[in-house]
Design a protein around this motif. Structure first.
Motif, PDB file in Angstrom:
ATOM      1  N   LEU A  11      61.832 -45.226 152.153  1.00 43.65           N
ATOM      2  CA  LEU A  11      60.637 -46.032 151.906  1.00 43.65           C
ATOM      3  C   LEU A  11      60.802 -47.438 152.491  1.00 43.65           C
ATOM      4  CD1 LEU A  11      59.863 -45.005 148.221  1.00 43.65           C
ATOM      5  CD2 LEU A  11      58.824 -44.133 150.318  1.00 43.65           C
ATOM      6  N   ALA A  12      62.011 -47.949 152.401  1.00 42.35           N
ATOM      7  CA  ALA A  12      62.274 -49.270 152.973  1.00 42.35           C
ATOM      8  C   ALA A  12      62.013 -49.246 154.473  1.00 42.35           C
ATOM      9  CB  ALA A  12      63.727 -49.676 152.704  1.00 42.35           C
ATOM     10  N   ARG A  13      62.502 -48.218 155.126  1.00 38.43           N
ATOM     11  CA  ARG A  13      62.315 -48.095 156.566  1.00 38.43           C
ATOM     12  C   ARG A  13      60.834 -48.001 156.919  1.00 38.43           C
ATOM     13  NH1 ARG A  13      61.030 -44.119 159.017  1.00 38.43           N
ATOM     14  NH2 ARG A  13      61.042 -44.033 161.268  1.00 38.43           N
ATOM     15  N   ARG A  14      60.102 -47.184 156.185  1.00 37.00           N
ATOM     16  CA  ARG A  14      58.674 -46.998 156.447  1.00 37.00           C
ATOM     17  C   ARG A  14      57.894 -48.294 156.270  1.00 37.00           C
ATOM     18  NH1 ARG A  14      55.444 -45.118 158.792  1.00 37.00           N
ATOM     19  NH2 ARG A  14      53.911 -44.021 157.537  1.00 37.00           N
ATOM     20  N   PHE A  15      58.188 -48.977 155.172  1.00 35.18           N
ATOM     21  CA  PHE A  15      57.436 -50.190 154.884  1.00 35.18           C
ATOM     22  C   PHE A  15      57.702 -51.249 155.961  1.00 35.18           C
ATOM     23  CE2 PHE A  15      56.734 -54.102 152.154  1.00 35.18           C
ATOM     24  CZ  PHE A  15      55.362 -54.000 152.179  1.00 35.18           C
ATOM     25  N   GLN A  16      58.942 -51.357 156.338  1.00 38.92           N
ATOM     26  CA  GLN A  16      59.329 -52.307 157.392  1.00 38.92           C
ATOM     27  C   GLN A  16      58.668 -51.924 158.711  1.00 38.92           C
ATOM     28  OE1 GLN A  16      60.956 -54.837 158.522  1.00 38.92           O
ATOM     29  NE2 GLN A  16      62.095 -54.305 160.369  1.00 38.92           N
ATOM     30  N   GLN A  17      58.606 -50.646 158.988  1.00 39.80           N
ATOM     31  CA  GLN A  17      57.984 -50.156 160.218  1.00 39.80           C
ATOM     32  C   GLN A  17      56.507 -50.566 160.273  1.00 39.80           C
ATOM     33  OE1 GLN A  17      57.397 -45.866 160.144  1.00 39.80           O
ATOM     34  NE2 GLN A  17      58.029 -45.721 162.283  1.00 39.80           N
ATOM     35  N   ILE A  18      55.825 -50.379 159.152  1.00 38.77           N
ATOM     36  CA  ILE A  18      54.411 -50.744 159.086  1.00 38.77           C
ATOM     37  C   ILE A  18      54.249 -52.259 159.155  1.00 38.77           C
ATOM     38  CG2 ILE A  18      52.407 -50.779 157.546  1.00 38.77           C
ATOM     39  CD1 ILE A  18      53.391 -47.947 156.594  1.00 38.77           C
ATOM     40  N   ALA A  19      55.119 -52.973 158.462  1.00 40.95           N
ATOM     41  CA  ALA A  19      55.036 -54.436 158.448  1.00 40.95           C
ATOM     42  C   ALA A  19      55.160 -55.003 159.858  1.00 40.95           C
ATOM     43  CB  ALA A  19      56.126 -55.018 157.539  1.00 40.95           C
ATOM     44  N   ALA A  21      54.551 -53.415 162.718  1.00 41.34           N
ATOM     45  CA  ALA A  21      53.394 -53.006 163.524  1.00 41.34           C
ATOM     46  C   ALA A  21      52.184 -53.881 163.212  1.00 41.34           C
ATOM     47  CB  ALA A  21      53.076 -51.533 163.258  1.00 41.34           C
ATOM     48  N   MET A 118      49.409 -55.700 155.200  1.00 36.48           N
ATOM     49  CA  MET A 118      50.491 -54.770 154.848  1.00 36.48           C
ATOM     50  C   MET A 118      50.539 -54.482 153.354  1.00 36.48           C
ATOM     51  SD  MET A 118      53.897 -57.092 155.698  1.00 36.48           S
ATOM     52  CE  MET A 118      53.304 -57.760 157.257  1.00 36.48           C
TER      53      MET A 118
ATOM     54  N   ALA B  12      60.549 -56.936 153.427  1.00 39.65           N
ATOM     55  CA  ALA B  12      60.691 -55.564 153.913  1.00 39.65           C
ATOM     56  C   ALA B  12      61.893 -55.462 154.842  1.00 39.65           C
ATOM     57  CB  ALA B  12      59.416 -55.135 154.652  1.00 39.65           C
ATOM     58  N   PHE B  15      65.204 -55.780 152.806  1.00 40.23           N
ATOM     59  CA  PHE B  15      65.525 -54.625 151.981  1.00 40.23           C
ATOM     60  C   PHE B  15      66.008 -53.477 152.859  1.00 40.23           C
ATOM     61  CE2 PHE B  15      64.069 -51.016 149.146  1.00 40.23           C
ATOM     62  CZ  PHE B  15      65.122 -51.163 148.260  1.00 40.23           C
ATOM     63  N   GLN B  16      65.345 -53.288 153.961  1.00 38.07           N
ATOM     64  CA  GLN B  16      65.729 -52.246 154.905  1.00 38.07           C
ATOM     65  C   GLN B  16      67.127 -52.521 155.462  1.00 38.07           C
ATOM     66  OE1 GLN B  16      65.239 -49.574 156.601  1.00 38.07           O
ATOM     67  NE2 GLN B  16      65.615 -49.883 158.761  1.00 38.07           N
ATOM     68  N   ILE B 138      52.661 -47.973 151.570  1.00 40.97           N
ATOM     69  CA  ILE B 138      52.925 -47.192 152.785  1.00 40.97           C
ATOM     70  C   ILE B 138      51.779 -46.221 153.051  1.00 40.97           C
ATOM     71  CG2 ILE B 138      54.394 -45.369 153.722  1.00 40.97           C
ATOM     72  CD1 ILE B 138      56.752 -46.833 152.226  1.00 40.97           C
ATOM     73  N   LEU B 144      48.785 -47.467 160.574  1.00 40.63           N
ATOM     74  CA  LEU B 144      48.900 -48.732 161.299  1.00 40.63           C
ATOM     75  C   LEU B 144      50.101 -48.792 162.231  1.00 40.63           C
ATOM     76  CD1 LEU B 144      47.883 -51.154 158.410  1.00 40.63           C
ATOM     77  CD2 LEU B 144      46.449 -50.143 160.183  1.00 40.63           C
ATOM     78  N   SER B 145      51.035 -47.877 162.091  1.00 42.13           N
ATOM     79  CA  SER B 145      52.155 -47.876 163.021  1.00 42.13           C
ATOM     80  C   SER B 145      51.971 -46.746 164.031  1.00 42.13           C
ATOM     81  CB  SER B 145      53.480 -47.691 162.278  1.00 42.13           C
ATOM     82  OG  SER B 145      53.697 -46.344 161.948  1.00 42.13           O
TER      83      SER B 145
END
Lengths: 154, 154
Positions: A11-19, A21, A118, B12, B15-16, B138, B144-145
């Motif tokens: 989830l951390a990876r996903r949220f960071q990915q969206i953030a 983008a 985000m 984000a 945490f990642q 998410i 969005l990504s």
DNA sequence: GGATATTGCTCAGTATGCTGACTATCAGTA
DNA sequence: TACTGATAGTCAGCATACTGAGCAATATCC
């Protein structure tokens, strides 16, 4: 077996990915070419004029080997300057340029818009909760990464 | 000016960053050399034998250009196999190897331990809240990504 | 003062992630 | 069947992040 999507790390990876983008999209739409990492570095240089690279890295929790390239790009874009420190010949002092200041000022609405987007799935209270919980988890794990957050000492 | 540390995007990233460091430390201590990304890919291949790369990418929200390298490394380590699909000559079918299965089984305790460690600053309820809020944010930002999550269609 | 340790920075190498472009193939349609 | 569009995968190029090594300069300790 536990689903990937139930693991905090995933989830951390996903949220960071969206953030990332969302940040790039908002800032790009505003006509600027600046990454989240470069933005954080530039804003921190502005707030702490003359700081050296290690201190900057500590303030935003970047690895010291990463910060070199980030500053290279800020300098190359004319947003920051890097010069030898008169006090310690190993260190480089960092300064924001006028161009950097202008960019920061003009880019701010896009950056704030990105932060809202985000969190757009969350209510105001949920957004605050998320920030608080992330803060708490990060504080407890600060020393576990190679690039922990370091406050400036007085 | 708002502090970087109050921006969800920055949190984000932090945490990642910690999550990856904890994962690599736990898995490394257990004697394995596998990244979080490789782990998620391998576990998903195991759960969906014969799936193609695009489907795999959708299930874990990786970019299709990223998955190529990840699979390269899984194959190179002998944990997965990539072979031409008989149905579609553009596609590659992915299979986990026996070695991959063994690795997944033996690595599980370290992976679960890592998930606990990255939430160690939070109570059980806070951990659940964080997961729920991340999930919600998410889900709202999924499109969005460039690499959104894609469910397998029936 | 001189040996030792530490610090600031850089570099080479590896692994995500992305953009954009390209090839090969497949699917749908005129 | 020929045309058109979409899809699967790869590649080149760039930007984080990290490991580990190394250099130059500073700090510390005897």
């Amino acid at each position: 077996m536990k689903d990937n999507n139930d693991m905090p790390g995933h989830l951390a990876r996903r949220f960071q990915q969206i953030a990332v983008a969302v940040f790039l999209a908002e800032v790009g739409d505003a006509g600027f070419d600046l990454t989240p990492v470069q933005y954080a570095a530039l804003a921190t240089i502005k707030a702490n004029p003359g700081l050296d690279q290690v201190t900057l890295a500590g303030l935003i929790a970047y690895d010291r080997t990463t910060i070199t390239g980030v500053i290279d790009r800020l300098v190359q874009k004319g947003l920051a300057e890097r010069r030898a420190s008169p006090r310690d010949r190993r260190a480089r002092e960092l300064e924001i340029t006028d161009e950097g200041r202008r960019t920061l000022r003009k880019i701010t609405p896009a950056v704030e818009s990105a932060q809202r987007i985000m969190l757009r799935g969350l209510s105001a209270k949920e957004g605050e909760d998320l920030m608080r919980l992330l803060h708490k988890a990060i504080a407890a794990g600060n020393e576990l990464s190679r690039a922990p957050l370091r406050e400036v000492q007085a």
